[in-house]
Write a protein that holds these residues in place. Structure first.
Motif, PDB file in Angstrom:
ATOM      1  N   GLY A   1       0.811  -1.208   0.000  1.00 13.61           N
ATOM      2  CA  GLY A   1       0.000   0.000   0.000  1.00 13.61           C
ATOM      3  C   GLY A   1       0.847   1.262   0.000  1.00 13.61           C
ATOM      4  O   GLY A   1       0.528   2.246  -0.679  1.00 13.61           O
ATOM      5  N   PHE A   2       1.939   1.245   0.762  1.00 15.71           N
ATOM      6  CA  PHE A   2       2.872   2.371   0.801  1.00 15.71           C
ATOM      7  C   PHE A   2       3.466   2.603  -0.582  1.00 15.71           C
ATOM      8  O   PHE A   2       3.488   3.722  -1.097  1.00 15.71           O
ATOM      9  N   ALA A   3       3.959   1.528  -1.197  1.00 19.02           N
ATOM     10  CA  ALA A   3       4.565   1.639  -2.526  1.00 19.02           C
ATOM     11  C   ALA A   3       3.533   2.150  -3.539  1.00 19.02           C
ATOM     12  O   ALA A   3       3.846   3.022  -4.360  1.00 19.02           O
ATOM     13  N   ALA A   4       2.315   1.649  -3.476  1.00 21.23           N
ATOM     14  CA  ALA A   4       1.272   2.096  -4.409  1.00 21.23           C
ATOM     15  C   ALA A   4       0.985   3.593  -4.221  1.00 21.23           C
ATOM     16  O   ALA A   4       0.839   4.331  -5.204  1.00 21.23           O
ATOM     17  N   LEU A   5       0.906   4.043  -2.975  1.00 21.00           N
ATOM     18  CA  LEU A   5       0.646   5.456  -2.695  1.00 21.00           C
ATOM     19  C   LEU A   5       1.754   6.329  -3.282  1.00 21.00           C
ATOM     20  O   LEU A   5       1.493   7.300  -3.987  1.00 21.00           O
ATOM     21  N   PHE A   6       2.998   5.970  -3.007  1.00 17.09           N
ATOM     22  CA  PHE A   6       4.117   6.789  -3.449  1.00 17.09           C
ATOM     23  C   PHE A   6       4.432   6.623  -4.929  1.00 17.09           C
ATOM     24  O   PHE A   6       5.078   7.484  -5.520  1.00 17.09           O
ATOM     25  N   GLN A   7       3.976   5.558  -5.550  1.00 18.77           N
ATOM     26  CA  GLN A   7       4.171   5.385  -6.985  1.00 18.77           C
ATOM     27  C   GLN A   7       3.121   6.134  -7.804  1.00 18.77           C
ATOM     28  O   GLN A   7       3.273   6.305  -9.008  1.00 18.77           O
ATOM     29  N   ASP A   8       2.057   6.604  -7.154  1.00 23.88           N
ATOM     30  CA  ASP A   8       1.047   7.394  -7.844  1.00 23.88           C
ATOM     31  C   ASP A   8       1.611   8.804  -8.027  1.00 23.88           C
ATOM     32  O   ASP A   8       1.774   9.550  -7.064  1.00 23.88           O
ATOM     33  N   VAL A   9       1.915   9.177  -9.252  1.00 22.56           N
ATOM     34  CA  VAL A   9       2.559  10.454  -9.546  1.00 22.56           C
ATOM     35  C   VAL A   9       1.690  11.626  -9.097  1.00 22.56           C
ATOM     36  O   VAL A   9       2.212  12.682  -8.727  1.00 22.56           O
TER      37      VAL A   9
ATOM     38  N   ALA B   1      12.684   1.000  -0.405  1.00 22.26           N
ATOM     39  CA  ALA B   1      13.810   1.220   0.507  1.00 22.26           C
ATOM     40  C   ALA B   1      13.430   2.242   1.578  1.00 22.26           C
ATOM     41  O   ALA B   1      13.770   2.080   2.758  1.00 22.26           O
ATOM     42  N   LEU B   2      12.709   3.287   1.181  1.00 22.74           N
ATOM     43  CA  LEU B   2      12.217   4.275   2.143  1.00 22.74           C
ATOM     44  C   LEU B   2      11.305   3.606   3.165  1.00 22.74           C
ATOM     45  O   LEU B   2      11.420   3.849   4.367  1.00 22.74           O
ATOM     46  N   PHE B   3      10.412   2.763   2.707  1.00 24.10           N
ATOM     47  CA  PHE B   3       9.524   2.044   3.616  1.00 24.10           C
ATOM     48  C   PHE B   3      10.354   1.228   4.616  1.00 24.10           C
ATOM     49  O   PHE B   3      10.071   1.240   5.824  1.00 24.10           O
ATOM     50  N   GLY B   4      11.371   0.557   4.155  1.00 23.39           N
ATOM     51  CA  GLY B   4      12.229  -0.230   5.053  1.00 23.39           C
ATOM     52  C   GLY B   4      12.915   0.643   6.089  1.00 23.39           C
ATOM     53  O   GLY B   4      13.032   0.252   7.258  1.00 23.39           O
ATOM     54  N   ARG B   5      13.340   1.841   5.693  1.00 25.62           N
ATOM     55  CA  ARG B   5      14.014   2.743   6.645  1.00 25.62           C
ATOM     56  C   ARG B   5      13.068   3.253   7.733  1.00 25.62           C
ATOM     57  O   ARG B   5      13.519   3.636   8.812  1.00 25.62           O
ATOM     58  N   ILE B   6      11.776   3.243   7.465  1.00 27.61           N
ATOM     59  CA  ILE B   6      10.830   3.620   8.524  1.00 27.61           C
ATOM     60  C   ILE B   6      11.022   2.695   9.719  1.00 27.61           C
ATOM     61  O   ILE B   6      11.007   3.138  10.872  1.00 27.61           O
TER      62      ILE B   6
ATOM     63  N   SER C   1      11.732   5.925  -7.958  1.00 26.55           N
ATOM     64  CA  SER C   1      11.516   4.571  -8.470  1.00 26.55           C
ATOM     65  C   SER C   1      10.826   3.733  -7.397  1.00 26.55           C
ATOM     66  O   SER C   1      10.882   4.049  -6.200  1.00 26.55           O
ATOM     67  N   GLU C   2      10.194   2.669  -7.828  1.00 28.12           N
ATOM     68  CA  GLU C   2       9.546   1.769  -6.868  1.00 28.12           C
ATOM     69  C   GLU C   2      10.575   1.197  -5.896  1.00 28.12           C
ATOM     70  O   GLU C   2      10.311   1.068  -4.699  1.00 28.12           O
ATOM     71  N   GLU C   3      11.750   0.902  -6.392  1.00 32.17           N
ATOM     72  CA  GLU C   3      12.828   0.384  -5.537  1.00 32.17           C
ATOM     73  C   GLU C   3      13.182   1.397  -4.440  1.00 32.17           C
ATOM     74  O   GLU C   3      13.360   1.032  -3.275  1.00 32.17           O
ATOM     75  N   GLU C   4      13.275   2.673  -4.818  1.00 24.84           N
ATOM     76  CA  GLU C   4      13.582   3.713  -3.825  1.00 24.84           C
ATOM     77  C   GLU C   4      12.456   3.859  -2.803  1.00 24.84           C
ATOM     78  O   GLU C   4      12.715   4.032  -1.612  1.00 24.84           O
ATOM     79  N   ASP C   5      11.210   3.777  -3.255  1.00 21.95           N
ATOM     80  CA  ASP C   5      10.084   3.877  -2.324  1.00 21.95           C
ATOM     81  C   ASP C   5      10.054   2.693  -1.362  1.00 21.95           C
ATOM     82  O   ASP C   5       9.777   2.853  -0.178  1.00 21.95           O
TER      83      ASP C   5
END
Length: 186
Positions: free
Chosen positions: A22-30, A48-53, A42-46
């Protein structure tokens, strides 16, 4: 530890690992990510951001970050964090485009401001908004934020720095809505 907050229609709670999709989908929506940080990633960066949370923000208790849910569905993201850009605490929020225009952004922003004033004991809460993001600028103005200054970005865009002061909120005719939001988050 990030607490759980409730408003009339929203539940703000710490992310769980199952929220990654859900996080990736939210942040991938331009439509959403164009207004967040440095814009779309990129989805990969998003991911990775989720993991850093979990590995950084929650693990080191750096600041509060929430999954925003309505009816048990992840519809947004919220934060309140110290930042040097504003010299204080900044609110950050994003909602899925499907719920825009429903008043949930106002409800979410008011909850973050109330949390900053009530729980964190802040006297000011800040927000940074890209000048073309008229919807967020209007929302924040409506709940008591005032334009403080502009930042000229490296890409020639302008970011507006806005501040909401607790005393101004207490005197404002909008304060009853803020107090309702505060009460709802306890």
């Amino acid at each position: 530890m990030t607490p759980t907050l409730r408003t009339e229609r929203l539940l703000l709670e710490p992310y769980v690992p199952e929220d990654e999709e859900g996080f990736a989908a939210l942040f991938q929506d331009v439509r959403v990510s164009q207004w967040m940080g440095d814009g779309p990633a990129s989805e990969e960066e998003d991911r990775a951001l989720f993991g850093r949370i979990f590995t950084k923000i929650y693990a080191q208790d750096l600041f509060d970050v929430w999954a925003v849910r309505r009816d048990d569905v992840l519809i947004g993201h919220a934060e309140i964090k110290p930042t040097d850009v504003v010299g204080g605490h900044e609110i950050v929020y994003a909602l899925a485009a499907e719920v825009w225009g429903s008043g949930l952004g106002t409800e979410l922003a008011q909850a973050l401001v109330s949390y900053g004033f009530g729980t964190l004991g802040l006297t000011e809460v800040h927000a940074t908004v890209a000048v073309p993001n008229r919807a967020s600028l209007t929302l924040l103005d409506r709940i008591g934020f005032e334009h403080v200054r502009d930042i000229s970005e490296d890409d020639s865009s302008t970011t507006r720095v806005l501040t909401c002061r607790q005393a101004a909120t207490d005197r404002s005719p909008r304060s009853s809505a803020t107090r309702r939001s505060s009460a709802a988050t306890r």
